[in-house]
Design a protein around this motif. Structure first.
Motif, short mmCIF file in Angstrom:
data_model
loop_
_atom_site.label_atom_id
_atom_site.label_comp_id
_atom_site.label_asym_id
_atom_site.label_seq_id
_atom_site.Cartn_x
_atom_site.Cartn_y
_atom_site.Cartn_z
N ARG B 44 -40.57 -28.66 -7.01
CA ARG B 44 -39.91 -27.53 -7.63
C ARG B 44 -39.05 -26.76 -6.64
N GLY B 46 -39.72 -23.83 -5.22
CA GLY B 46 -39.67 -22.42 -5.58
C GLY B 46 -40.36 -21.47 -4.62
N CYS B 47 -41.44 -21.92 -3.96
CA CYS B 47 -42.18 -20.94 -3.16
C CYS B 47 -41.52 -20.69 -1.80
N ARG B 48 -40.76 -21.62 -1.33
CA ARG B 48 -39.98 -21.53 -0.09
C ARG B 48 -40.86 -21.45 1.17
N LEU B 51 -40.09 -24.37 4.07
CA LEU B 51 -38.77 -24.45 4.69
C LEU B 51 -38.86 -24.96 6.12
N ARG B 59 -28.54 -24.01 7.00
CA ARG B 59 -29.52 -23.42 6.10
C ARG B 59 -30.90 -24.00 6.38
N LEU B 60 -31.93 -23.24 6.03
CA LEU B 60 -33.28 -23.77 6.07
C LEU B 60 -33.46 -24.62 4.82
N ARG B 80 -38.58 -18.11 13.91
CA ARG B 80 -37.91 -17.67 12.69
C ARG B 80 -38.66 -18.15 11.46
N ARG B 83 -42.01 -16.40 10.94
CA ARG B 83 -41.83 -15.03 10.48
C ARG B 83 -41.49 -15.01 8.99
N TYR B 84 -40.54 -15.87 8.61
CA TYR B 84 -40.15 -15.91 7.20
C TYR B 84 -41.31 -16.32 6.31
N MET B 87 -43.45 -13.41 5.77
CA MET B 87 -42.82 -12.43 4.88
C MET B 87 -42.89 -12.87 3.42
N ILE B 88 -42.68 -14.17 3.20
CA ILE B 88 -42.75 -14.68 1.82
C ILE B 88 -44.16 -14.46 1.26
N LEU B 91 -44.58 -10.92 0.31
CA LEU B 91 -43.95 -10.63 -0.99
C LEU B 91 -44.83 -11.10 -2.12
N SER B 92 -45.46 -12.28 -1.95
CA SER B 92 -46.33 -12.78 -3.01
C SER B 92 -47.53 -11.86 -3.23
#
Ligand SMILES: Cc1cc2nc3c(=O)[nH]c(=O)nc-3n(C[C@H](O)[C@H](O)[C@H](O)COP(=O)(O)O)c2cc1C
Ligand code: SF4
Ligand code: SF4
Ligand code: SF4
Ligand code: SF4
Ligand code: FES
Ligand code: FES
Lengths: 570, 238
Positions: B44, B46-48, B51, B59-60, B80, B83-84, B87-88, B91-92
């Motif tokens: 999918r 979607g969750c990223r 990456l 781009r990742l 990087r 860290r991302y 952060m994701i 957010l979840s």
């Protein structure tokens, strides 16, 4: 219809037009109709019946003439070629104008305000895409034929191989007008070379950017241009089926396109054996259901296939695997509108407009704090200053220019010290904005930049499809922080958090919506950081737009001392 | 079978043509965090969380949907990326209500495990605290939307493996929510066969077996591989 009869039909129609005593062009695109063009038309129709003039003159309900804020617009053209244009025409004024033109002056009605045809608004424009707009009735195929429509298609079918066509488009330097600016010829060539049993051509008319109406105008004003260009594309890449994806909010455009498709099919200009050749090309219309993200190419194709319009990861790109897994050429409506003229007049002619890397013209919907708002087409490379102050006629009521917003929710604001920037893909990108699809909003010093950025973040939050976490939740959290900033309850930590989030959403989102959603914030922070600081540290909105909850802190830092004065003046 | 060679975290590895970067990594024992991915159903992206950095791409790219290619240079970890990913996850956690202490899946939840694994220690964003409903109309299962991360594993497994397509999604953006049939109570669904695949596929405490109380819900997403191996390769194992 075959190649020869196409030419004859065009000549016949031209002759008919030349024999008329007077042709009355009435702008009948959405903004002018909203301003009362239909009432003007009714009066004129009555007058013509009353005086039994139908054989001597005709009313042409045209597409958009450009200066939409001055509508309804009326243009008169006499048999000797002399022309005059009138703005904000009231029905009674139209009546008087017509009687005067027929040498039966009447004292009633008063005179309509004339608009100089050589005013900078018109003189500084170059019309390639919009060249037919104010000349034809979009529902009349013969009008289009008289302007040369389907001539380029005829030329392609008779004299050019698909490879020639792709090469010509490549040589013209045409780039995608849907926002990305990808070289059209390269894309065409990719699709042409992808082996497959079926291929598709898609025109993207979803146009979701707030305030933009370039594509709507093209579809409403000159539908045959689009159909002809799609057919040329079909021939060039080897597709027999085209889809026109029009957003649901554009019922008039959809209706005119359906009529145009039927008219073209009836005359053998679309469908099987186009113009008597072996080339078949069908076009079908698909209407969107009001999601901005369906303008994104992968979501758009999913939507055409009848599923929930959500983007899917690329690669594979549509040129390799698009509709039903087949190679698919997808271009923006305005991109297509350039194709027929390029073929008709040649790539060199087209490449003579614009700059080194951005060829041709760009259509903009100019709006905001500007005297002449409307739809304009200017050569690439024209300076922003010329657009705002010449074409646009400057700002009304001596407002001071503060910034111009381009690129809609994916773009940014270009401040006054960059007014001399040439408008082309690279220059705008360097300034942290983008060309985008063509929205151009002029702002004066009563605009608050954090507030403007908040508007676009809100737009993206509402339009996020929800598929990926950074965009679905990230844009909402960004909005929450923007809300705090404009309400005066943010602190410096929030600003840090915001900038961090912007990086995340930009770098990790699945599709262009999320990837570009932080642009308006990034860009206003770059040029107007002091406005953010004024909101956060001093609890003060320099433009006086935001209602801040907190009392101003009196020991302001040096950089904001001028703000105290503003505050006291209030 | 055609084989390609690529570099993952500076080591040369081989992969089969058609494998994704994620599959290539897992074959090599390199772990990449995933949440929406589930072995056996369609990818999918979607969750990223998966990456990775790929040389030559600015781009990742999600490892779960990116095909491995000859000569590709992949980095699965960097400051990087780490860290991302954190952060994701933040957010979840901020998006809905995750009070693990009172959750049926406490100690047995992929989201929770990822937070521990990736070192997500705090949530710096506003908790959105939506007031979402629970659907307990099904006689055997329940769904608590407050724990749902919208990975859509339930939607895919029900559609692609069970063939029932009971689950789907309504609304968009932050308003998105999974629904059964045409937004009818699950218990009234005419398409659901009560097979329980969606429950086992769900990575969080959103889908559960009725009667399970705090920390009692044990899921087994590996069931899917076993079913598919059985169907496709006639290899039956438990
Ligand atoms: C969120 C989003 C919305 C978009 N909306 C449009 C649109 O309304 N019209 C359009 O032509 N392209 C839109 N695009 C760009 C398309 O994905 C695609 O790049 C374009 O149609 C390609 O045509 P072009 O090369 O002629 O520009 C959008 C992209 C994104 C990411
Ligand atoms: S970036 Fe936003 S719009 Fe694009 S797929 Fe992700 S959630 Fe949907
Ligand atoms: S679903 Fe997982 S993360 Fe959420 S509350 Fe339950 S155990 Fe915690
Ligand atoms: S129990 Fe089985 S059929 Fe019912 S919704 Fe879940 S996966 Fe679908
Ligand atoms: S219910 Fe579970 S499986 Fe379904 S989307 Fe929510 S978290 Fe994913
Ligand atoms: S609609 Fe009449 S000028 Fe644009
Ligand atoms: S596992 Fe790859 S995006 Fe979710």
């Amino acid at each position: 219809m075959n190649h020869a009869s196409l030419e004859i039909a065009a000549e016949d129609e031209l002759r008919r037009q030349q024999d008329l005593r007077l042709r009355i062009f009435l702008c009948y695109s959405t903004p002018c109709v909203a301003a009362g063009a239909d009432r003007v038309r009714k009066v004129l129709d009555e007058l013509i019946t009353e005086h039994t003039l139908a054989a001597e003159l005709e009313i042409v309900a045209t597409g958009c003439m450009g200066p939409c804020s001055r509508g309804p617009l009326l243009r008169l053209r006499h048999a000797n070629g002399s022309e005059s244009l009138y703005e904000q025409v009231e029905p009674e004024q139209a009546r008087a104008l017509l009687l005067e033109a027929l040498d039966e002056p009447s004292s009633e009605g008063g005179t309509a305000q004339a608009l100089a045809l050589d005013m900078p608004f018109f003189a500084r424009q170059t019309r390639i895409v919009l060249s037919n707009n104010s000349e034809i009735d979009p529902e009349n195929l013969d009008h289009a034929l008289a302007r040369g429509s389907y001539g380029a298609l005829s030329k392609v079918l008779q004299d050019m191989t698909p490879a020639d066509v792709c090469a010509e488009i490549t040589r013209s330097g045409l780039r995608g007008r849907g926002g990305g600016g990808y070289p059209a010829g390269v894309k065409w060539e990719l699709v042409r070379k992808s082996p497959a049993e079926r291929k598709y051509v898609v025109a993207n008319g979803d146009e979701g950017d707030p305030g933009a109406y370039m594509d709507r105008t093209i579809m409403e004003s000159d539908p045959h241009r689009l159909l002809e260009s799609m057919a040329i594309a079909g021939y060039a890449v080897g597709a027999e089926q085209g889809y026109l994806y029009v957003r649901g909010e554009y019922p008039l455009a959809a209706a005119r396109l359906v009529k145009a498709i039927k008219a073209a099919e009836r005359r053998g200009l679309l469908g099987s054996r186009v113009l008597g050749s072996n080339f078949n090309f069908r076009v079908d219309l698909r209407v969107g259901a009001g999601a901005f993200v369906c303008g994104e190419e992968t979501a758009l194709m999913v939507s055409i296939m009848g599923r929930r319009g959500q983007p899917v990861p690329r690669p594979p790109y549509p040129a390799q695997s698009g509709l039903w897994g087949m190679p698919t050429l997808i271009n923006n409506v305005e991109t297509f509108a350039n194709v027929a003229p390029i073929i008709a007049k040649g790539a060199d002619w087209f490449a003579s407009f614009g700059t080194e890397k951005s060829k041709g013209t760009k259509v903009f919907a100019l709006c905001g704090e500007v005297v002449n708002s409307g739809l304009i087409e200017v050569p690439m490379g024209i300076s922003l200053r010329d657009i705002v102050f010449d074409v646009g006629g400057g700002l009304p009521e001596e407002g001071r220019f503060k910034a111009a917003q381009t690129g809609g929710p994916s773009g940014g604001c270009i401040p006054a010290d960059h007014l001399d920037t040439p408008v082309d893909y690279e220059s705008l990108q360097q300034l942290g904005s983008i060309m985008g699809s063509g929205g151009l909003i002029v702002m004066n010093d009563r605009s608050c930049m954090p507030d403007v950025a908040k508007f676009f973040v809100e737009f993206c939050r509402d339009e996020s499809c929800g598929k990926c976490v950074p965009c679905r939740v990230g844009t909402l959290e960004m909005y929450q922080i923007m809300e705090r900033i404009t309400k005066g309850s943010a602190n410096m930590h929030d600003l840090e958090l915001l900038e961090d989030l912007c990086d995340l959403v930009q770098e990790t989102s699945l599709c262009g919506l999320g990837m570009t959603a932080p642009n308006p914030v990034h860009n206003t922070l770059q040029y107007f950081r002091d406005e953010y600081l004024a909101h956060i540290r001093d609890k003060h909105c320099p433009a006086g737009v935001c209602q801040l909850d907190h009392v101003p802190v009196l020991d302001m830092p040096e950089h904001a001392s001028h703000l105290i004065i503003d505050r006291e003046e209030l | 079978m055609p084989v390609i060679t690529l570099t993952i975290d500076e080591a040369l590895v081989s992969a089969r043509v058609g494998q994704t970067v994620l599959e290539a990594c897992r074959d090599e024992g390199i772990s990449i965090p995933t949440l929406c991915h589930l072995d056996g159903i369609s990818a999918r992206g979607g969750c990223r969380l998966c990456l990775v950095e790929v040389a030559g791409s600015n781009r990742l790219l999600p490892a779960c949907t990116t095909l491995a290619a000859e000569g590709m240079q992949v980095s699965t970890r960097s400051d990087r990326i780490d860290r991302y990913r954190r952060m994701i996850l933040e957010l979840s956690f901020a998006e809905r209500n995750h009070q693990c202490a009172v959750c049926v899946s406490n100690q047995n939840c992929e989201l929770q495990a990822l937070a521990a694994e990736l070192g997500m220690e705090q949530v710096r964003y506003d908790y959105l605290d939506p007031d979402l409903s629970m659907d307990l109309s099904h006689e055997r299962f329940g769904i608590d939307h407050n724990r749902c991360v919208l990975c859509l594993r339930c939607v895919r497994v029900c559609d692609e493996v069970e063939g029932a397509h009971t689950w789907d999604v309504k609304a968009r953006g932050i308003e998105s929510q999974v629904i059964t049939d045409l937004n009818q109570p699950w218990g009234e669904s005419l398409s659901c066969t009560s097979c329980g695949k969606c429950v086992d596929a769900c990575p969080t405490g959103a889908l559960f077996t009725r009667g399970a109380t705090v920390a009692e819900m044990h899921k087994d997403a590996g069931f899917l591989r076993r079913i598919l191996d059985g169907r496709e390769k006639r290899q039956w194992r438990r």
